[in-house]
Design a protein around this motif. Structure first.
Motif, PDB file in Angstrom:
ATOM      1  N   HIS A 128      57.138  -1.401   0.540  1.00 29.27           N
ATOM      2  CA  HIS A 128      56.477  -1.240   1.841  1.00 29.27           C
ATOM      3  C   HIS A 128      55.082  -1.869   1.871  1.00 29.27           C
ATOM      4  O   HIS A 128      54.785  -2.680   2.748  1.00 29.27           O
ATOM      5  N   SER A 130      55.137   0.204  10.506  1.00 32.52           N
ATOM      6  CA  SER A 130      54.658   1.412   9.854  1.00 32.52           C
ATOM      7  C   SER A 130      55.632   2.535  10.231  1.00 32.52           C
ATOM      8  O   SER A 130      56.825   2.292  10.409  1.00 32.52           O
ATOM      9  N   SER A 131      55.166   3.740  10.358  1.00 34.23           N
ATOM     10  CA  SER A 131      56.013   4.881  10.723  1.00 34.23           C
ATOM     11  C   SER A 131      55.119   6.002  11.210  1.00 34.23           C
ATOM     12  O   SER A 131      53.949   6.103  10.816  1.00 34.23           O
ATOM     13  N   GLY A 162      53.240   7.822   8.698  1.00 34.09           N
ATOM     14  CA  GLY A 162      51.953   7.316   8.246  1.00 34.09           C
ATOM     15  C   GLY A 162      50.796   7.944   8.990  1.00 34.09           C
ATOM     16  O   GLY A 162      49.644   7.831   8.577  1.00 34.09           O
ATOM     17  N   LYS A 197      53.053   3.834   4.512  1.00 36.57           N
ATOM     18  CA  LYS A 197      53.037   3.561   5.944  1.00 36.57           C
ATOM     19  C   LYS A 197      51.641   3.717   6.538  1.00 36.57           C
ATOM     20  O   LYS A 197      51.282   3.011   7.482  1.00 36.57           O
ATOM     21  N   GLN A 231      54.739   2.259  14.985  1.00 40.61           N
ATOM     22  CA  GLN A 231      55.049   3.477  14.240  1.00 40.61           C
ATOM     23  C   GLN A 231      56.241   4.177  14.888  1.00 40.61           C
ATOM     24  O   GLN A 231      56.073   5.049  15.741  1.00 40.61           O
TER      25      GLN A 231
END
Length: 268
Positions: free
Chosen positions: A134, A162-163, A166, A180, A205
Motif C-alpha cells: 500500500h 486510501s480508505s 485511514g 491508508k 477514501q
C-alpha cells in the motif's frame, strides 16, 4: 445502466452514479494498478468507456487476460504483471504504457492487500507486507508517474486509493489503517511538489463497498456496518469509479491535494 434524462451521452448506474462519459477522456492513457478485478477493474472500465486507453497492472496474469478482454481487447487495454512494491516493476509498467499507447496521462494507485490481525497476534511480516504494497507501492507509483509526466510536459492526474480506515482506524487492521493514513499525507506532500507542472494528485477514501470481500462477511457484521451509514446501503464499485473518473478528468482541473470520502456518510 441507464441514461440521465437530457444528457443522453452520460451513462449512469442504477444508484444514479455516473459510470462513464463517452469522449471525456479521448486521447488519454491511464494506468490502474490492481486493475484486473474488483474496484480496480470498475475504475478501468469507467475510464475505457469514457474514451481512455488503459494499462492494467496486477499480480494475477490470468485475471489480467480476462480483464483486457472484458475491456474491449488490445485496442483499448493492456495487462502487465506488476508487483507494485518493486520500483523496477512499476517502472516497467510505465514503460509498457508509453510503448503500447504513447505515454501516461492518468495514474491510479489502487493495488492493495490485507493481512488482518490484532496487534497482539500480528506478525512483523504481516505488517511489512501491507505497508510494502500500500504505502511503498503508492510511493513507487507516484515517483514513476510524476517523473514520466514531467518528461512529457503535458500535465496529468494521479489518484491514490486510501480508505476510510485511514481516517478512523479499523479493529484488527493496524497495518492497513496506518498505510491508508500514510497515503493521505503522501498525497498532499507530493501534490505540492509537482503542481507547478500541472500534475494533480488527489486521494479517495472508500468506505463499505459492495465487493466479493464484503459479501463474504457474516450477516451480523454487514448489518452492523450498514447501521452506521446514513444512506443505509453499501456503495457500489461503479460509484467509486465515478469519483476516480471525475478526478482523472478535466472536470476536476482545479483540484489537487484533496481527499474525497466515498462512504455514504459513514464517519462524518
Amino acid at each position: 445502466m441507464t441514461e440521465t434524462p437530457g444528457t443522453a451521452s452520460i451513462t449512469t448506474t442504477e444508484t444514479g452514479g455516473v459510470a462513464a462519459i463517452p469522449g471525456l477522456l479521448t486521447g488519454k492513457v491511464a494506468v490502474v494498478t490492481g486493475g484486473a478485478q474488483g474496484l480496480g477493474l470498475a475504475m478501468a472500465r469507467s475510464l475505457v468507456d469514457s474514451g481512455a486507453k488503459v494499462v492494467l497492472g496486477d499480480m494475477n496474469e490470468n485475471s489480467l487476460a480476462t480483464a483486457v478482454e472484458e475491456l474491449g481487447g488490445t485496442e483499448s487495454a493492456a495487462g502487465i504483471v506488476c508487483n507494485v512494491s518493486s520500483l523496477e516493476n512499476v517502472e516497467k509498467l510505465a514503460d509498457a504504457a508509453s510503448r503500447i499507447f504513447g505515454g501516461v496521462d492518468i495514474w491510479v494507485n489502487n493495488a492493495g492487500i490485507t493481512r488482518d490481525a490484532t496487534i497482539r497476534k500480528m506478525t512483523e511480516q504481516q505488517f511489512d507486507d501491507v505497508i510494502s504494497v500500500h504505502l511503498r507501492g503508492t510511493w513507487n507509483g507516484l515517483k514513476v508517474a510524476t517523473g514520466l509526466m514531467r518528461e512529457q510536459d503535458r500535465g496529468g492526474s494521479i489518484v491514490n486509493v486510501s480508505s476510510i480506515s485511514g481516517k478512523v482506524g479499523n479493529l484488527g487492521q493496524s497495518n492497513y489503517s496506518a498505510a491508508k493514513a500514510g497515503i493521505v499525507g503522501m498525497t498532499k506532500a507530493v501534490a505540492k511538489e509537482v503542481a507547478f507542472k500541472n500534475i494533480r494528485i488527489n486521494a479517495i477514501q472508500p468506505g463499505f463497498i459492495n465487493t466479493a470481500m464484503t459479501q463474504a462477511m457474516p450477516q451480523h457484521a454487514i448489518d452492523s456496518k450498514l447501521a452506521d451509514i446514513p444512506l443505509g446501503r453499501p456503495g457500489e464499485p461503479e460509484e467509486v469509479a465515478s469519483v476516480v473518473l471525475f478526478l482523472a478528468s478535466g472536470l476536476s482541473s482545479y483540484l489537487t491535494g484533496t481527499v474525497t470520502e466515498i462512504s455514504g456518510g459513514r464517519h462524518i
